[in-house]
Design an enzyme around this catalytic site. Structure first.
Site, mmCIF file in Angstrom:
data_model
loop_
_atom_site.group_PDB
_atom_site.id
_atom_site.type_symbol
_atom_site.label_atom_id
_atom_site.label_comp_id
_atom_site.label_asym_id
_atom_site.label_seq_id
_atom_site.Cartn_x
_atom_site.Cartn_y
_atom_site.Cartn_z
ATOM 1 C CD GLU A 131 -3.316 -0.699 1.913
ATOM 2 O OE1 GLU A 131 -3.379 0.350 2.557
ATOM 3 O OE2 GLU A 131 -4.146 -1.609 1.991
HETATM 4 C C1 LIG Z 1 3.279 -9.464 0.473
HETATM 5 C C2 LIG Z 1 2.848 -8.486 -0.543
HETATM 6 C C3 LIG Z 1 1.489 -8.340 -0.823
HETATM 7 C C4 LIG Z 1 1.072 -7.474 -1.836
HETATM 8 N N1 LIG Z 1 -0.252 -7.431 -2.197
HETATM 9 C C5 LIG Z 1 -0.592 -6.758 -3.342
HETATM 10 C C6 LIG Z 1 -1.908 -6.860 -3.869
HETATM 11 O O1 LIG Z 1 -2.773 -7.530 -3.318
HETATM 12 N N2 LIG Z 1 -2.192 -6.202 -5.025
HETATM 13 C C7 LIG Z 1 -1.266 -5.442 -5.669
HETATM 14 O O2 LIG Z 1 -1.570 -4.886 -6.704
HETATM 15 N N3 LIG Z 1 -0.009 -5.320 -5.178
HETATM 16 C C8 LIG Z 1 0.344 -5.956 -4.042
HETATM 17 N N4 LIG Z 1 1.634 -5.859 -3.547
HETATM 18 C C9 LIG Z 1 2.594 -5.008 -4.238
HETATM 19 C C10 LIG Z 1 3.017 -3.813 -3.422
HETATM 20 O O3 LIG Z 1 2.032 -2.835 -3.446
HETATM 21 C C11 LIG Z 1 4.356 -3.364 -4.007
HETATM 22 O O4 LIG Z 1 5.303 -4.301 -3.562
HETATM 23 C C12 LIG Z 1 4.725 -1.987 -3.629
HETATM 24 O O5 LIG Z 1 3.925 -1.090 -4.330
HETATM 25 C C13 LIG Z 1 6.192 -1.669 -3.910
HETATM 26 O O6 LIG Z 1 6.563 -2.045 -5.197
HETATM 27 P P1 LIG Z 1 7.895 -2.913 -5.431
HETATM 28 O O7 LIG Z 1 7.874 -4.031 -4.473
HETATM 29 O O8 LIG Z 1 7.968 -3.227 -6.865
HETATM 30 O O9 LIG Z 1 9.069 -1.951 -5.000
HETATM 31 P P2 LIG Z 1 9.758 -0.811 -5.891
HETATM 32 O O10 LIG Z 1 8.709 0.015 -6.536
HETATM 33 O O11 LIG Z 1 10.802 -1.413 -6.725
HETATM 34 O O12 LIG Z 1 10.422 0.078 -4.745
HETATM 35 C C14 LIG Z 1 11.649 -0.304 -4.114
HETATM 36 C C15 LIG Z 1 12.024 0.774 -3.106
HETATM 37 O O13 LIG Z 1 12.191 2.029 -3.768
HETATM 38 C C16 LIG Z 1 11.438 3.021 -3.088
HETATM 39 N N5 LIG Z 1 10.993 4.018 -4.051
HETATM 40 C C17 LIG Z 1 10.363 3.854 -5.220
HETATM 41 N N6 LIG Z 1 10.126 5.037 -5.808
HETATM 42 C C18 LIG Z 1 10.602 5.995 -4.971
HETATM 43 C C19 LIG Z 1 10.663 7.415 -4.993
HETATM 44 N N7 LIG Z 1 10.163 8.125 -5.981
HETATM 45 N N8 LIG Z 1 11.241 8.044 -3.954
HETATM 46 C C20 LIG Z 1 11.758 7.354 -2.921
HETATM 47 N N9 LIG Z 1 11.744 6.008 -2.858
HETATM 48 C C21 LIG Z 1 11.163 5.337 -3.868
HETATM 49 C C22 LIG Z 1 10.282 2.279 -2.458
HETATM 50 O O14 LIG Z 1 9.791 3.000 -1.341
HETATM 51 C C23 LIG Z 1 10.965 0.983 -2.050
HETATM 52 O O15 LIG Z 1 11.586 1.187 -0.806
HETATM 53 C C24 LIG Z 1 2.044 -6.694 -2.512
HETATM 54 C C25 LIG Z 1 3.395 -6.803 -2.190
HETATM 55 C C26 LIG Z 1 3.799 -7.703 -1.232
HETATM 56 C C27 LIG Z 1 5.255 -7.825 -0.945
#
Ligand SMILES: Cc1cc2nc3c(=O)[nH]c(=O)nc-3n(C[C@H](O)[C@H](O)[C@H](O)COP(=O)(O)OP(=O)(O)OC[C@H]3O[C@@H](n4cnc5c(N)ncnc54)[C@H](O)[C@@H]3O)c2cc1C
Length: 830
Positions: free
Chosen positions: A502
């Site tokens: 989220e």
């Molecule tokens: C257990 C689990 C359940 C989930 N459930 C769902 C679900 O039901 N439906 C769904 O659609 N998604 C779901 N997600 C996805 C979740 O919303 C994403 O993992 C989340 O949005 C982060 O994306 P990412 O993991 O690709 O990280 P990335 O986007 O690759 O981010 C990596 C890091 O970079 C940081 N970052 C990125 N951009 C910036 C910026 N501009 N400035 C500073 N920092 C930044 C982030 O804060 C993070 O620390 C789930 C994820 C997990 C792990």
């Protein structure tokens, strides 16, 4: 000398005018009066009076007459503004405009009206909701354990799945007319918190269908037919929903999903039908592997113009039965050993009829707006409540453990070194509970708190992580060795999940809290931006002029208020009728609110669009807003709970900690501000007499730690609403019993020690002290039984689990195919 007095009076007068944000004509009159006094009393050389007087006449007339002011000043600035203001994409605009502004607006105003906060009604459960929490929630918590779900079932046990479906847990937000429980946001948050104090798989499974996903989207945007068909099925768990937004290439930047749907005609149920051909790849989707109804976000395109002129229609949401041909779903991820259902799904050129779009054809391309509008309510509840509930379990268990576990002949909870993390756990939890309750309450009042929900998501999950990390340090090896008696290890492993989902926390802190807050909560910025984008030039001119001059007065006022309140230690701030021991906090918070508003305006004014890229500065400004909010909820809780004197250390600790951190964030902004001259002005304005706050005192920390390690009404209030198991042998129950027995046995043990010291009791090597004391008639048989019970229970608490050489794999057999396995669930739905 007289001139000096005049000068001081002029500066003081101007500060007062700025402080009260006086109207332009009052400024003009005051300047005229000051010049007149200087002229009559011969305080300045004539030229130094005549020139400013002429300037005043030239400026005062146009500045106090809006039509002239627009023609001469604001229209020119508006023209520049139109040129330099970066064009906002529709996704950016929809994100910024989503939700409502409430208390965050007050905190950003520089003069929060505390009466508004105090007037918010404390949320209450209806008798029906209370009954559900006392019965159904108690019962389901008793049916699960973290250890069993993780190691034996790798899922919720089948009977628990059935129970949560039958009892309506999956349809808490669905109105009764559709067969749901129709619970308030507050009841929903209390259920989530209670389940979170028991089992992560249970709480996540219940939380997701009640958060942003098919249920919530259908309620707000579904067609009548979609609502009539799906909502009753979702309410009873006939359908298991999931919502898939995240793509391997678009996580945080969710609006950039490459998943797409092409508007076309295709065959559905033997007929040519208007629809979309979808290609997508999603991962991390919670409940995905067992879902029967896939909520899917993708970008819709209409290259053949079957719907109109536009080709790129934008993000769109559809509901797809998972048994639909071409949907690949069922495989699982293993998120940090947590066993709630989570996994990928994908499809290539899968045709769906157009009426599978949520809201039908009319809502094509409006998916991002739908998601942003619905995000605030779910984000206010799910993760803040989950983190609070989980922290209640950890705080209560760890406090008890720290009292019954002794080293160096002393309960470890009494060592100063352990008091420090205990105090942090207690102080954090007090304000976490305050925050999640207040937010759920305001959602029930009809708000959609976009910025406050982002703050709560970030800070409560982050505090949850801190609570769990502290608990790990306090429990030592006991927290490290996994097994049914480890009450913290699973939470320690899984806490990063809440941090990531989220809106990952770093992104939320760096980009959302201030980025969205500064625009949404600021009284003028959004109005100025709206005017700059308005194509009606006349209306734009009037609106921009009003906003611009309001904004100038606002900045001047916040500058004066920050400085004056800094000099006077904020003692002059009027405070409503609050607990006397909290009065100063309201005054200091008002001062920091003015400082935030001042620094925010200076930062936006000096750095402009570049502030968006200066994430470290914007994160710190967001931190100030966040800590002011956490202090507000903490103070509100203290009032709502009747100013409980016994709980006061928790409240004081939480406020001192947050105020110190707000102060550190303010300092961080100033000391890293790129323009050093402006930074120097900021420093003198915000902290004219130095820093008012230090970290919470050791004495306060001691008082808080003491509250955590002994049974009391305060400890019960602090962890109120959590699940307290009654079953013998349960780790939490054993800690509770051991704590009670230890405290009851301690005076008896002390008597035995005293007798030993005084030479009235001698104990032979290997002899049981208790038996010897009873034989010497120093204690009764009942007292001996109590001492033995306490020792037995403490032995159970400090024991760690061990397993057969294969780590118990042979004992932990997974059950045969359960009704929740993907194949069975999907076949049943089909
Ligand atoms: C257990 C689990 C359940 C989930 N459930 C769902 C679900 O039901 N439906 C769904 O659609 N998604 C779901 N997600 C996805 C979740 O919303 C994403 O993992 C989340 O949005 C982060 O994306 P990412 O993991 O690709 O990280 P990335 O986007 O690759 O981010 C990596 C890091 O970079 C940081 N970052 C990125 N951009 C910036 C910026 N501009 N400035 C500073 N920092 C930044 C982030 O804060 C993070 O620390 C789930 C994820 C997990 C792990």
């Amino acid at each position: 000398m007289l001139t000096l007095v005049w000068l001081i009076a002029v500066i003081a007068g101007f500060l007062v005018l700025a402080y009260v944000n006086a109207a332009g004509w009052l400024w003009s009159g005051a300047i005229a009066l000051a010049l007149a006094v200087a002229w009559v009393a011969h305080l300045l050389p004539p030229l130094l009076v005549i020139v400013p007087a002429l300037v005043l006449v030239v400026l005062a007339i146009p500045l106090n007459y809006p039509p002239l002011r627009r023609a001469l000043v604001s229209d020119a600035i508006l023209a520049i503004f139109r040129k330099i203001l970066p064009q906002m994409t529709s996704t950016e605009r929809e994100a910024i405009e989503a939700g409502t502004v409430g208390w965050d607006g007050e905190l950003f105003s520089g003069r929060p009206d505390w009466r508004k906060l105090l007037a918010l009604p404390a949320p209450r459960l209806t008798p029906e909701e209370q009954r559900f929490i006392d019965r159904e929630c108690e019962e389901v918590c008793g049916m699960v354990s973290e250890w069993e779900t993780t190691n034996i079932y790798k899922d919720l046990p089948p009977q628990v799945w059935q129970f949560i479906k039958d009892k309506g847990f999956l349809g808490m937000i669905i109105p009764k007319e559709y067969g749901g429980l129709g619970f308030s946001a507050f009841a929903h948050s209390q259920v989530v918190a209670k389940l979170a104090s028991r089992c992560s798989a249970l709480v996540v499974t219940v939380m997701v269908p009640n958060s942003l996903g098919p249920g919530e989207l259908l309620l707000h945007y579904g067609t009548d037919e979609q609502k009539r068909y799906y909502l009753p099925r979702l309410a009873k768990g006939i359908e298991i929903p999931c919502f898939a937004l995240t793509n391997p290439h678009a996580g945080s930047d969710a609006a950039a999903i490459p998943d797409f749907g092409i508007v076309c005609k295709g065959e559905y149920q033997g007929r040519q039908t208007l629809g979309l051909k979808l290609t997508w790849e999603k991962r991390y989707i919670t409940l995905g592997p067992v879902a029967t109804l896939l909520g899917l976000a993708f970008r819709a395109f209409d290259p053949d113009h079957l719907l109109g002129d536009r080709e790129d229609l934008g993000i769109t949401c559809a509901l797809i039965p998972t048994h639909h041909p071409g949907v690949n779903i069922g495989r699982r991820h293993m998120p940090l050993n947590a066993v709630f259902q989570n996994g990928p799904n994908w499809g290539k050129e899968v045709f769906i009829p157009i009426d599978w779009l949520i809201g039908g054809q009319a809502m094509i391309g409006k998916g991002w707006r739908m998601l942003m509008e619905s995000l605030a309510a779910g984000r206010s509840i799910s993760l803040p409540s989950l983190s609070t509930g989980m922290s209640k379990l950890v705080v209560r268990a760890t406090g008890g453990y720290a009292r019954v576990r002794s080293q160096f002949k002393t309960p470890i909870g009494k060592f100063e070194g352990i008091e420090e993390p205990l105090a942090r756990m207690g102080g954090y939890l007090y304000s976490m509970d305050a925050t999640h309750k207040l937010l759920a309450g305001v959602v029930d009042l009809g708000e959609k708190p976009a910025v406050l929900s982002a703050i709560a998501k970030y800070h409560l999950t982050d505090r949850g992580r801190s609570v769990v990390t502290d608990a790990m340090d306090i429990t030592g090896g006991k927290g490290i060795c996994m097994g049914p008696s480890n009450f913290v290890g699973a939470a320690y492993m899984q806490v990063p999940v809440s941090i990531t989902v989220e809106g990952a926390n770093i992104l939320t802190r760096s980009l959302i809290v201030f980025g969205q807050g500064a625009i949404r909560c600021h009284p003028y910025v959004l109005k100025e931006m709206a005017a700059a984008h308005d194509s009606d030039l006349k209306a734009a001119s009037v609106a921009f002029d009003r906003a611009l001059f309001g904004h100038i007065g606002f900045v001047l006022s916040n500058f004066a208020r920050t400085f004056v309140l800094g000099i006077l230690g904020s003692h002059v701030v009027a405070v409503p009728d609050v607990a006397p021991e909290t009065r100063r906090y309201y005054q200091q918070l008002t001062r920091f609110s003015a400082a935030l508003a001042f620094l925010a305006d200076v930062s936006m004014g000096v750095l402009g669009g570049a502030l968006k890229r200066k994430e470290k500065l914007s994160a710190r400004l967001g931190d100030v807003l966040s800590y002011l909010f956490l202090c507000s909820t903490t103070l509100k809780r203290y009032e709502d709970e009747g100013r409980q004197a016994a709980d006061a250390p928790l409240m004081h600790w939480a406020i001192w900690d947050a105020m110190f951190k707000a102060q550190t964030a303010l300092e961080g902004v100033i000391s890293n501000f790129p323009n050093r001259l402006i930074a120097a002005v900021m420093q003198r304005t915000v902290f004219p007499l130095g820093r008012p706050y230090v970290v919470p005192s050791d004495k306060l920390g001691h008082d808080v730690a003491k509250l955590l390690i002994e049974p009391s009404a305060t400890r019960d209030r602090l962890t109120g609403g959590m699940y307290l198991p009654q079953a013998e042998g349960d780790a939490m129950r054993t800690i509770e019993s051991a704590l009670e027995a230890t405290l009851a046995a301690e005076p008896i043990e002390a008597r035995i020690r005293e007798a030993q010291k005084a030479g009235r009791l001698s104990i032979k090597l290997g002899e049981d002290r208790g038996s010897a004391a009873q034989a010497a008639n120093l204690i009764t048989a009942d007292e001996l039984a109590l001492v033995r019970k306490a020792r037995r229970l403490v032995d159970q608490v400090i024991r760690v689990d061990d397993f057969a050489p294969d780590l118990g794999v042979s004992e932990m057999r997974p059950p045969a195919v359960t009704p929740t396995s993907p194949e069975v669930a999907r076949k049943a739905a089909a």
